[in-house]
Design an enzyme around this catalytic site. Structure first.
Site, mmCIF file in Angstrom:
data_model
loop_
_atom_site.group_PDB
_atom_site.id
_atom_site.type_symbol
_atom_site.label_atom_id
_atom_site.label_comp_id
_atom_site.label_asym_id
_atom_site.label_seq_id
_atom_site.Cartn_x
_atom_site.Cartn_y
_atom_site.Cartn_z
ATOM 1 N N TYR A 7 12.329 68.736 4.388
ATOM 2 C CA TYR A 7 13.753 68.388 4.400
ATOM 3 C C TYR A 7 13.953 67.009 5.014
ATOM 4 C CZ TYR A 7 18.741 68.698 5.451
ATOM 5 O OH TYR A 7 20.085 68.455 5.535
ATOM 6 N N THR A 42 28.311 75.866 4.297
ATOM 7 C CA THR A 42 27.932 76.028 2.892
ATOM 8 C C THR A 42 27.038 77.261 2.746
ATOM 9 O OG1 THR A 42 25.919 74.729 3.166
ATOM 10 C CG2 THR A 42 27.929 73.520 2.538
ATOM 11 N N MET A 44 24.014 77.138 1.861
ATOM 12 C CA MET A 44 22.724 76.794 2.455
ATOM 13 C C MET A 44 22.714 77.141 3.950
ATOM 14 S SD MET A 44 20.694 73.156 2.625
ATOM 15 C CE MET A 44 21.267 72.495 4.180
#
Length: 104
Positions: A7, A42, A44
């Site tokens: 990430y 969100t 995620m």
């Protein structure tokens, strides 16, 4: 942070892509901005909280930013008042940016 190498590397790559697109697009009037919205509420983030993989998982939902803030930041960047941000990573948590973009 453990478990986030891919990430973090992808975020660094996006900054370089942002800079390159802005430089290459400038002659045609194309601007490019990177946006760091912070922790946003969100799907995620819901998955991260459910996975319990690191300290980010423990941040309560009420501490997450509304997606509307990122949307307003993007709309402001797309206007005429932000050419000096072109080719950069803009962090919506930055107080100077928030004031200038009217996010406070």
């Amino acid at each position: 942070m453990p478990g986030w190498a891919a990430y973090c590397a992808s975020k660094a790559a996006l900054l370089m892509l942002t800079r390159s697109i802005d430089l290459e697009g400038a002659p045609a009037g194309v601007r490019c901005f990177g946006l760091a919205p912070g922790l946003v509420d969100t799907a995620m983030q819901a998955s991260i909280r459910a996975a319990r993989i690191n300290d980010i998982s423990n941040i309560p939902r009420e501490k997450l930013a509304s997606p509307a803030v990122a949307g307003r930041a993007i709309a402001w960047l797309a206007g005429a008042d932000a050419p000096d941000y072109a080719g950069t990573m803009v962090d919506v948590r930055d107080e100077g940016f928030r004031r200038r973009a009217g996010l406070d």
